[in-house]
Design an enzyme around this catalytic site. Sequence first.
Site, PDB file in Angstrom:
ATOM      1  CD  GLN A 142      -3.434   2.726   6.822  1.00  0.00           C
ATOM      2  OE1 GLN A 142      -3.936   3.076   7.841  1.00  0.00           O
ATOM      3  NE2 GLN A 142      -4.264   2.777   5.638  1.00  0.00           N
ATOM      4  CG  ASP A 175      -3.637   7.514  -2.228  1.00  0.00           C
ATOM      5  OD1 ASP A 175      -3.040   8.706  -0.733  1.00  0.00           O
ATOM      6  OD2 ASP A 175      -2.627   6.792  -1.524  1.00  0.00           O
ATOM      7  NE  ARG A 183      -0.169   1.699   3.856  1.00  0.00           N
ATOM      8  CZ  ARG A 183       0.814   2.223   3.395  1.00  0.00           C
ATOM      9  NH1 ARG A 183       2.060   2.163   3.798  1.00  0.00           N
ATOM     10  NH2 ARG A 183       0.299   3.442   3.624  1.00  0.00           N
ATOM     11  N   GLY A 184       0.417   2.182   0.121  1.00  0.00           N
ATOM     12  CA  GLY A 184       0.830   3.416  -0.092  1.00  0.00           C
ATOM     13  C   GLY A 184       1.001   3.727  -1.889  1.00  0.00           C
ATOM     14  CB  ALA A 185       0.245   7.155  -3.580  1.00  0.00           C
ATOM     15  NE  ARG A 235      -6.431   0.897  -1.796  1.00  0.00           N
ATOM     16  CZ  ARG A 235      -5.382   0.729  -0.448  1.00  0.00           C
ATOM     17  NH1 ARG A 235      -4.051   0.736   0.107  1.00  0.00           N
ATOM     18  NH2 ARG A 235      -6.083   1.916   0.068  1.00  0.00           N
ATOM     19  CG  ASN A 295      -2.299  11.450   2.332  1.00  0.00           C
ATOM     20  OD1 ASN A 295      -2.190  10.840   1.789  1.00  0.00           O
ATOM     21  ND2 ASN A 295      -2.234  12.064   3.681  1.00  0.00           N
TER      22      ASN A 295
HETATM   23  O1  MRU Z   1      -4.785   3.642   2.643  1.00  0.00           O
HETATM   24  P1  MRU Z   1      -3.058   3.596   1.897  1.00  0.00           P
HETATM   25  O2  MRU Z   1      -2.343   2.627   3.427  1.00  0.00           O
HETATM   26  O3  MRU Z   1      -2.496   2.766   0.439  1.00  0.00           O
HETATM   27  O4  MRU Z   1      -3.246   5.156   2.396  1.00  0.00           O
HETATM   28  C1  MRU Z   1      -1.734   5.534   1.680  1.00  0.00           C
HETATM   29  C2  MRU Z   1      -1.662   6.993   2.453  1.00  0.00           C
HETATM   30  O5  MRU Z   1      -2.728   7.507   2.132  1.00  0.00           O
HETATM   31  C3  MRU Z   1      -0.442   7.830   1.753  1.00  0.00           C
HETATM   32  O6  MRU Z   1      -0.251   8.517   2.893  1.00  0.00           O
HETATM   33  C4  MRU Z   1      -0.364   8.360   0.438  1.00  0.00           C
HETATM   34  O7  MRU Z   1       0.042   6.311  -0.490  1.00  0.00           O
HETATM   35  C5  MRU Z   1       1.211   8.879  -0.193  1.00  0.00           C
HETATM   36  S1  MRU Z   1       2.526   7.605   0.403  1.00  0.00           S
HETATM   37  C6  MRU Z   1       4.059   7.589  -0.009  1.00  0.00           C
END
Ligand code: MRU
Length: 345
Positions: free
Chosen positions: A195, A236, A50-52, A89, A246
């Site tokens: 997270q 994101d 996870r994380g963009a 997603r 985000n």
């Molecule tokens: O649902 P997630 O854990 O994928 O959400 C991630 C976020 O909101 C992060 O802040 C975002 O992807 C930035 S990652 C560098």
Amino acid sequence: MSGRIFTVRLSEDENAVEILDQTLIPNRIEYLRLETAGQIFEAISELRVRGAPAIGVCAGFGMYVLARGMSGDLLPQLERAGEYLISSRPTAVNLSWAVNRMLDCARKHSGSHDELLSALKSECTAICDEDKAVCRAISENGLTLVHDGDGILTHCNAGALAAVEYGTGLGTLLLGKERGYNFRAYCDETRPLLQGARLTSFELSHAGIDTTLICDSAASMLMKQGKIQACFVGCDRVAANGDTANKIGTRSVAINAKYHGIPFYVFCPRSTIDFSCKTGNDIVIEERSGSEIKTNFFSQPVAEESVKCWNPAFDVTDAELITAIVTERGIARYPYTESLRKLFS
Ligand code: MRU
């Protein structure tokens, strides 16, 4: 990621994407081999990866691994696989950005099957390598905004676990630590999937940074007490006007920061800016199961099964609330429609 831990990589035999299963952190470090489209889809939708930026890198490697298992005309099969992966997603634009980069590479190619595979391998490796370089540049730019000893509030996880190295929102803290800065990090636990607690406090404390975990609702009090000098978040998807999607709760942090006169910084690579979205209203927000609010992480349900839940995974922070958007090309300031275009024209 420092030490032996990595977020996402291509396996040595090139038949799988290897990922750290982030749903198990901080209790267990376990890696998964993703060999099929179904496994990659499941890993992304269940937030094992996870994380963009990390999702984008995973999708890039995934497209290459899937291509290796295809015979005949690759392009239509890759297009179907790409569409399927993108549907795992909806909010993080890096997912479709990486898939489309792989598809563009396939469309432009006119050589043999083996040459196409080799071009696809170069493309997904480039997506991964660029992410490292870009996060490093973002972190360098972020360091110009803070001072030794500052208290930094974080939300969600935007560190190496959300990317390949350094990350975006946490990269400045990690790079600063290497340079001898002593930041005090305050991590919102980040309901409902935690997270901030599970990943950010793990990453920052392992990097030797002074790390304090707080409930999301404690942030405002900390700001009032003068303990926060800046808020750092990743994102994101950023719309052309700077509205930023985000993790849910980010908008409340930004509103709180504005009230207390504290700078609120968004960190993002070019790949997270979606110039085709004019404003945040064009961003699709993922909604997830109510079980994440009622049962995940609790030994017993905290609400009756019949209770209705609304569980958006992200919110959109209005551009006016954002002090600056920190990118690999430099730092953009409001109004973002002009400043972002200028940085990336
Ligand atoms: O649902 P997630 O854990 O994928 O959400 C991630 C976020 O909101 C992060 O802040 C975002 O992807 C930035 S990652 C560098």
